[in-house]
Design a protein around this motif. Structure first.
Motif, PDB file in Angstrom:
ATOM      1  N   MET A 182      46.949  35.477  37.000  1.00 38.12           N
ATOM      2  CA  MET A 182      47.958  36.303  37.661  1.00 38.12           C
ATOM      3  C   MET A 182      47.655  36.324  39.150  1.00 38.12           C
ATOM      4  N   ASP A 183      48.708  36.385  39.931  1.00 35.01           N
ATOM      5  CA  ASP A 183      48.597  36.452  41.381  1.00 35.01           C
ATOM      6  C   ASP A 183      49.187  37.768  41.844  1.00 35.01           C
ATOM      7  N   LEU A 184      48.549  38.376  42.836  1.00 33.92           N
ATOM      8  CA  LEU A 184      49.044  39.652  43.324  1.00 33.92           C
ATOM      9  C   LEU A 184      48.786  39.818  44.803  1.00 33.92           C
ATOM     10  N   LEU A 185      49.584  40.667  45.415  1.00 36.35           N
ATOM     11  CA  LEU A 185      49.316  41.102  46.782  1.00 36.35           C
ATOM     12  C   LEU A 185      48.178  42.103  46.650  1.00 36.35           C
ATOM     13  N   PHE A 186      47.038  41.811  47.272  1.00 36.58           N
ATOM     14  CA  PHE A 186      45.814  42.547  46.968  1.00 36.58           C
ATOM     15  C   PHE A 186      45.589  43.733  47.890  1.00 36.58           C
ATOM     16  N   ASP A 187      45.356  44.867  47.259  1.00 35.79           N
ATOM     17  CA  ASP A 187      44.997  46.098  47.961  1.00 35.79           C
ATOM     18  C   ASP A 187      44.040  46.866  47.053  1.00 35.79           C
ATOM     19  N   PRO A 188      42.729  46.730  47.256  1.00 41.38           N
ATOM     20  CA  PRO A 188      41.770  47.369  46.359  1.00 41.38           C
ATOM     21  C   PRO A 188      41.817  48.893  46.373  1.00 41.38           C
ATOM     22  N   SER A 189      42.551  49.487  47.341  1.00 41.21           N
ATOM     23  CA  SER A 189      42.681  50.942  47.331  1.00 41.21           C
ATOM     24  C   SER A 189      43.668  51.407  46.255  1.00 41.21           C
ATOM     25  N   LEU A 234      40.415  46.047  38.553  1.00 37.14           N
ATOM     26  CA  LEU A 234      40.272  44.620  38.240  1.00 37.14           C
ATOM     27  C   LEU A 234      39.026  44.050  38.916  1.00 37.14           C
ATOM     28  N   GLN A 235      38.886  44.364  40.205  1.00 35.61           N
ATOM     29  CA  GLN A 235      37.743  43.852  40.954  1.00 35.61           C
ATOM     30  C   GLN A 235      36.430  44.416  40.411  1.00 35.61           C
ATOM     31  N   THR A 236      36.406  45.700  40.124  1.00 32.97           N
ATOM     32  CA  THR A 236      35.202  46.337  39.590  1.00 32.97           C
ATOM     33  C   THR A 236      34.800  45.719  38.254  1.00 32.97           C
ATOM     34  N   ALA A 237      35.779  45.528  37.354  1.00 34.28           N
ATOM     35  CA  ALA A 237      35.491  44.940  36.041  1.00 34.28           C
ATOM     36  C   ALA A 237      34.987  43.514  36.187  1.00 34.28           C
ATOM     37  N   HIS A 238      35.584  42.763  37.102  1.00 37.80           N
ATOM     38  CA  HIS A 238      35.147  41.374  37.310  1.00 37.80           C
ATOM     39  C   HIS A 238      33.705  41.328  37.810  1.00 37.80           C
ATOM     40  N   ALA A 287      45.356  37.969  45.972  1.00 35.46           N
ATOM     41  CA  ALA A 287      44.283  37.682  45.022  1.00 35.46           C
ATOM     42  C   ALA A 287      44.858  36.851  43.890  1.00 35.46           C
ATOM     43  N   SER A 288      44.079  35.891  43.459  1.00 37.14           N
ATOM     44  CA  SER A 288      44.419  35.076  42.299  1.00 37.14           C
ATOM     45  C   SER A 288      43.353  35.346  41.247  1.00 37.14           C
ATOM     46  N   VAL A 289      43.787  35.774  40.075  1.00 38.11           N
ATOM     47  CA  VAL A 289      42.878  36.199  39.021  1.00 38.11           C
ATOM     48  C   VAL A 289      43.020  35.268  37.822  1.00 38.11           C
ATOM     49  N   SER A 290      41.902  34.718  37.357  1.00 34.50           N
ATOM     50  CA  SER A 290      41.876  33.912  36.137  1.00 34.50           C
ATOM     51  C   SER A 290      41.095  34.690  35.084  1.00 34.50           C
ATOM     52  N   PHE A 291      41.548  34.587  33.843  1.00 38.08           N
ATOM     53  CA  PHE A 291      40.898  35.350  32.773  1.00 38.08           C
ATOM     54  C   PHE A 291      40.911  34.577  31.473  1.00 38.08           C
ATOM     55  N   GLU A 292      40.023  34.992  30.567  1.00 40.27           N
ATOM     56  CA  GLU A 292      39.991  34.451  29.209  1.00 40.27           C
ATOM     57  C   GLU A 292      40.095  35.606  28.237  1.00 40.27           C
ATOM     58  N   GLY A 293      40.839  35.368  27.164  1.00 41.55           N
ATOM     59  CA  GLY A 293      41.022  36.400  26.154  1.00 41.55           C
ATOM     60  C   GLY A 293      39.748  36.683  25.394  1.00 41.55           C
TER      61      GLY A 293
END
Length: 127
Positions: A56-63, A70-74, A114-120
């Motif tokens: 998934m791609d998103l406009l990133f704002d960690p606030s 997402l960032q914390t879990a990664h 941010a571009s996020v890659s994940f595995e189930g």
């Protein structure tokens, strides 16, 4: 048959929308085992384990709480449970996932993304 519009999509975690997602993609697959034996005249196959992954791609704002999560879990290597990927208001994929890559881009003269890659992790459901 109706045609789905991407703008109807969404991504949610614990039923809360993850803000500013621009797109998402899920790839599901199944391992195939060869069951062919000596003397067979054609190959035999059997479905085995299911797997899924995506991006998934998103406009990133960690606030933004959900984006920060997402960032914390990664960074902690945590499994995210109860993640839902909506096609529209009533159809969705859902499951638990592990973020494998999170790339943050900060270009001059453009938006932070941010571009996020994940595995189930476990079963991917659709309803």
């Amino acid at each position: 048959m109706s045609i789905q519009k991407g703008r109807s999509g969404a991504v949610k975690k614990n039923s809360i929308a993850i803000a500013q997602v621009q797109n998402w993609k899920i790839d599901s697959s199944v391992d195939i085992k060869d069951t062919t034996c000596l003397g067979d005249v054609s190959k035999g196959k059997m479905a085995d384990l299911l797997d899924w992954k995506g991006t998934m791609d998103l406009l990133f704002d960690p606030s933004i709480t959900e984006q920060g999560a997402l960032q914390t879990a990664h960074l902690a290597g945590q499994v995210l449970s109860d993640v839902e990927f909506f096609l529209n208001a009533s159809n969705k994929y859902s499951g638990s996932l592990i973020i494998t890559t999170m790339s943050v881009s900060v270009p001059v003269g453009d938006l932070v993304k941010a571009s996020v890659s994940f595995e189930g992790d476990g079963v991917l459901t659709y309803n």
